[in-house]
Write an enzyme that holds these catalytic residues in place. Structure first.
Site, PDB file in Angstrom:
ATOM      1  N   ARG A  96      40.102  44.544  36.260  1.00 33.16           N
ATOM      2  CA  ARG A  96      40.997  43.537  36.864  1.00 33.16           C
ATOM      3  C   ARG A  96      41.508  42.532  35.825  1.00 33.16           C
ATOM      4  O   ARG A  96      40.757  42.042  35.003  1.00 33.16           O
ATOM      5  CB  ARG A  96      40.272  42.775  37.973  1.00 33.16           C
ATOM      6  CG  ARG A  96      41.102  41.589  38.493  1.00 33.16           C
ATOM      7  CD  ARG A  96      40.681  41.124  39.850  1.00 33.16           C
ATOM      8  NE  ARG A  96      39.363  40.526  39.871  1.00 33.16           N
ATOM      9  CZ  ARG A  96      38.777  40.097  40.987  1.00 33.16           C
ATOM     10  NH1 ARG A  96      39.397  40.200  42.159  1.00 33.16           N
ATOM     11  NH2 ARG A  96      37.576  39.579  40.939  1.00 33.16           N
TER      12      ARG A  96
ATOM     13  N   LYS B 192      41.418  42.104  48.672  1.00 40.41           N
ATOM     14  CA  LYS B 192      41.790  41.002  49.569  1.00 40.41           C
ATOM     15  C   LYS B 192      42.967  40.202  49.005  1.00 40.41           C
ATOM     16  O   LYS B 192      43.932  39.939  49.703  1.00 40.41           O
ATOM     17  CB  LYS B 192      40.601  40.038  49.792  1.00 40.41           C
ATOM     18  CG  LYS B 192      39.382  40.687  50.414  1.00 40.41           C
ATOM     19  CD  LYS B 192      38.280  39.674  50.668  1.00 40.41           C
ATOM     20  CE  LYS B 192      37.742  39.006  49.421  1.00 40.41           C
ATOM     21  NZ  LYS B 192      37.092  39.924  48.455  1.00 40.41           N
TER      22      LYS B 192
ATOM     23  N   ARG C  57      32.734  32.981  54.041  1.00 41.47           N
ATOM     24  CA  ARG C  57      31.867  33.922  53.334  1.00 41.47           C
ATOM     25  C   ARG C  57      30.422  33.819  53.805  1.00 41.47           C
ATOM     26  O   ARG C  57      29.579  34.584  53.331  1.00 41.47           O
ATOM     27  CB  ARG C  57      31.910  33.621  51.844  1.00 41.47           C
ATOM     28  CG  ARG C  57      32.640  34.651  50.994  1.00 41.47           C
ATOM     29  CD  ARG C  57      32.615  34.156  49.553  1.00 41.47           C
ATOM     30  NE  ARG C  57      32.906  35.159  48.586  1.00 41.47           N
ATOM     31  CZ  ARG C  57      34.101  35.321  48.009  1.00 41.47           C
ATOM     32  NH1 ARG C  57      35.119  34.583  48.362  1.00 41.47           N
ATOM     33  NH2 ARG C  57      34.256  36.226  47.075  1.00 41.47           N
TER      34      ARG C  57
ATOM     35  N   ARG D 258      27.485  39.659  42.592  1.00 41.24           N
ATOM     36  CA  ARG D 258      28.417  39.320  43.678  1.00 41.24           C
ATOM     37  C   ARG D 258      28.375  40.356  44.792  1.00 41.24           C
ATOM     38  O   ARG D 258      28.494  40.007  45.968  1.00 41.24           O
ATOM     39  CB  ARG D 258      29.841  39.177  43.113  1.00 41.24           C
ATOM     40  CG  ARG D 258      30.058  37.792  42.492  1.00 41.24           C
ATOM     41  CD  ARG D 258      31.093  37.821  41.405  1.00 41.24           C
ATOM     42  NE  ARG D 258      32.396  38.179  41.889  1.00 41.24           N
ATOM     43  CZ  ARG D 258      33.315  38.808  41.155  1.00 41.24           C
ATOM     44  NH1 ARG D 258      33.060  39.168  39.911  1.00 41.24           N
ATOM     45  NH2 ARG D 258      34.471  39.073  41.672  1.00 41.24           N
TER      46      ARG D 258
HETATM   47  P1  ADP Z   1      36.453  38.023  44.638  1.00 40.81           P
HETATM   48  O1  ADP Z   1      37.854  38.252  44.177  1.00 40.81           O
HETATM   49  O2  ADP Z   1      35.427  38.677  43.819  1.00 40.81           O
HETATM   50  O3  ADP Z   1      36.263  38.281  46.096  1.00 40.81           O
HETATM   51  P2  ADP Z   1      36.836  35.126  44.701  1.00 40.81           P
HETATM   52  O4  ADP Z   1      37.901  34.790  43.737  1.00 40.81           O
HETATM   53  O5  ADP Z   1      37.176  35.122  46.141  1.00 40.81           O
HETATM   54  O6  ADP Z   1      36.154  36.498  44.302  1.00 40.81           O
HETATM   55  O7  ADP Z   1      35.608  34.135  44.482  1.00 40.81           O
HETATM   56  C1  ADP Z   1      35.061  33.923  43.203  1.00 40.81           C
HETATM   57  C2  ADP Z   1      33.815  33.040  43.313  1.00 40.81           C
HETATM   58  O8  ADP Z   1      34.171  31.778  43.896  1.00 40.81           O
HETATM   59  C3  ADP Z   1      32.717  33.578  44.194  1.00 40.81           C
HETATM   60  O9  ADP Z   1      31.854  34.488  43.520  1.00 40.81           O
HETATM   61  C4  ADP Z   1      31.984  32.280  44.567  1.00 40.81           C
HETATM   62  O10 ADP Z   1      31.209  31.796  43.500  1.00 40.81           O
HETATM   63  C5  ADP Z   1      33.147  31.315  44.745  1.00 40.81           C
HETATM   64  N1  ADP Z   1      33.649  31.306  46.143  1.00 40.81           N
HETATM   65  C6  ADP Z   1      34.869  31.712  46.568  1.00 40.81           C
HETATM   66  N2  ADP Z   1      34.983  31.582  47.887  1.00 40.81           N
HETATM   67  C7  ADP Z   1      33.800  31.086  48.328  1.00 40.81           C
HETATM   68  C8  ADP Z   1      33.275  30.749  49.616  1.00 40.81           C
HETATM   69  N3  ADP Z   1      34.004  30.896  50.730  1.00 40.81           N
HETATM   70  N4  ADP Z   1      32.009  30.288  49.677  1.00 40.81           N
HETATM   71  C9  ADP Z   1      31.267  30.119  48.578  1.00 40.81           C
HETATM   72  N5  ADP Z   1      31.682  30.418  47.336  1.00 40.81           N
HETATM   73  C10 ADP Z   1      32.948  30.904  47.206  1.00 40.81           C
HETATM   74  P1  ADP Z   2      39.550  40.944  45.907  1.00 39.63           P
HETATM   75  O1  ADP Z   2      40.458  39.760  46.118  1.00 39.63           O
HETATM   76  O2  ADP Z   2      39.077  41.546  47.187  1.00 39.63           O
HETATM   77  O3  ADP Z   2      38.434  40.672  44.964  1.00 39.63           O
HETATM   78  P2  ADP Z   2      41.779  42.052  44.327  1.00 39.63           P
HETATM   79  O4  ADP Z   2      42.970  42.038  45.214  1.00 39.63           O
HETATM   80  O5  ADP Z   2      41.684  41.034  43.266  1.00 39.63           O
HETATM   81  O6  ADP Z   2      40.426  42.087  45.227  1.00 39.63           O
HETATM   82  O7  ADP Z   2      41.676  43.531  43.676  1.00 39.63           O
HETATM   83  C1  ADP Z   2      40.628  43.858  42.764  1.00 39.63           C
HETATM   84  C2  ADP Z   2      41.165  44.779  41.690  1.00 39.63           C
HETATM   85  O8  ADP Z   2      41.468  46.050  42.253  1.00 39.63           O
HETATM   86  C3  ADP Z   2      42.467  44.309  41.027  1.00 39.63           C
HETATM   87  O9  ADP Z   2      42.413  44.727  39.686  1.00 39.63           O
HETATM   88  C4  ADP Z   2      43.555  45.035  41.800  1.00 39.63           C
HETATM   89  O10 ADP Z   2      44.728  45.270  41.005  1.00 39.63           O
HETATM   90  C5  ADP Z   2      42.863  46.368  42.108  1.00 39.63           C
HETATM   91  N1  ADP Z   2      43.254  46.953  43.404  1.00 39.63           N
HETATM   92  C6  ADP Z   2      43.503  46.300  44.575  1.00 39.63           C
HETATM   93  N2  ADP Z   2      43.795  47.179  45.560  1.00 39.63           N
HETATM   94  C7  ADP Z   2      43.699  48.411  45.000  1.00 39.63           C
HETATM   95  C8  ADP Z   2      43.881  49.753  45.514  1.00 39.63           C
HETATM   96  N3  ADP Z   2      44.190  49.975  46.802  1.00 39.63           N
HETATM   97  N4  ADP Z   2      43.700  50.775  44.665  1.00 39.63           N
HETATM   98  C9  ADP Z   2      43.377  50.564  43.363  1.00 39.63           C
HETATM   99  N5  ADP Z   2      43.200  49.342  42.824  1.00 39.63           N
HETATM  100  C10 ADP Z   2      43.361  48.272  43.632  1.00 39.63           C
END
Ligand code: ADP
Ligand code: ADP
Ligand code: ZN
Length: 217
Positions: free
Chosen positions: A127, A13, A88, A171
């Site tokens: 990551r 994302k 979320r 998560r």
């Molecule tokens: P990911 O990259 O794993 O999707 P985020 O960086 O979006 O994680 O979120 C990290 C943490 O921040 C989540 O595990 C949660 O604890 C909190 N968080 C982020 N967005 C939300 C939301 N919309 N509602 C509740 N908690 C959130």
């Molecule tokens: P989210 O915000 O959904 O948690 P991230 O954008 O942070 O996801 O991506 C999670 C991890 O996967 C990062 O280390 C990123 O560099 C890697 N990643 C993202 N897209 C891809 C892809 N299409 N193929 C392989 N690795 C990816």
């Protein structure tokens, strides 16, 4: 354009939301980045959110909703935005709808990025994130040009404290229970597109941009 990117943790994302926001010239609003910024600044909200985040649990709805609404009203969000990590829960989605309705606005597109659990675990395990601009990297799939340093801003790369295997497992469970129902929610309202997120970063970007013909990208 007002876009929501849905998908489990590790789906890409953040990676893709940044590309879309840059190509459309709109704001990238990431709830997790905003929460981590509060922690860095040592705000009350940041210290309150910390233990939830460390454990891989969701921060309470009212706190998140207040934080996002404030962000949506800032000047750079007036041209449009890509929401990443919010909503979320169903309660958050309903609150967002209500706010937008009041202002005569609507979400143009919700995109769900689908990725298998095995690949999510692989991605989150490798990551790295920039401390300054929050851009995500991956040790194997998307390494920086210089080890430990952000290509874009020169910031230091670090591993998030919730990218440990225990918090990742939690998560993914929390996602399945509390966030996955949003797919149905946006499907029923129309305007939901699902894309395969298993390809390379460039392949996923291309499928994502193809869902936005109106934007002329
Ligand atoms: P990911 O990259 O794993 O999707 P985020 O960086 O979006 O994680 O979120 C990290 C943490 O921040 C989540 O595990 C949660 O604890 C909190 N968080 C982020 N967005 C939300 C939301 N919309 N509602 C509740 N908690 C959130
Ligand atoms: P989210 O915000 O959904 O948690 P991230 O954008 O942070 O996801 O991506 C999670 C991890 O996967 C990062 O280390 C990123 O560099 C890697 N990643 C993202 N897209 C891809 C892809 N299409 N193929 C392989 N690795 C990816
Ligand atoms: Zn950076």
């Amino acid at each position: 354009m007002r876009i929501i990117i849905l998908g489990p943790p590790g789906a890409g994302k953040g990676t893709q939301a940044k590309v879309v926001a840059d190509s459309l010239g709109i704001a990238h609003i990431a709830s997790g980045d905003l929460l981590r910024d509060h922690q860095e600044r040592g705000t009350k909200l940041g210290s309150m959110a910390r233990s939830y985040m460390q454990q891989g649990l969701l921060v309470p709805d009212d706190v998140i909703i207040g934080m996002i609404e404030e962000r949506l009203h800032s000047s750079d969000a007036q041209r449009g935005y890509v929401l990443d990590g919010f909503p979320r829960t169903l309660e958050q989605a309903r609150a967002l709808d209500k706010t937008m309705e009041k202002e005569g606005q609507r979400i143009d597109l919700a995109v769900n990025i689908r990725v298998s659990e095995k690949e999510l675990i692989r991605r989150l395990g490798g990551r790295l994130v920039c401390r300054r601009c929050q851009r995500p990297y991956h040790e194997v799939s998307s390494p920086p040009r210089k080890r430990g340093v952000c290509d874009e801003c020169g910031g230091e790369l670090y591993q998030r404290e919730d990218d440990t295997s225990e918090a990742v497992r939690r998560r993914i469970q929390v996602y399945a229970k509390q966030t996955a129902p949003l797919i149905q929610y946006y499907y029923e309202r129309g305007g939901l597109v699902e894309i395969d997120g298993e390809g390379s970063i460039d392949e996923v970007r291309d499928s994502l941009l193809k869902t936005m013909p109106k934007a002329g990208v």
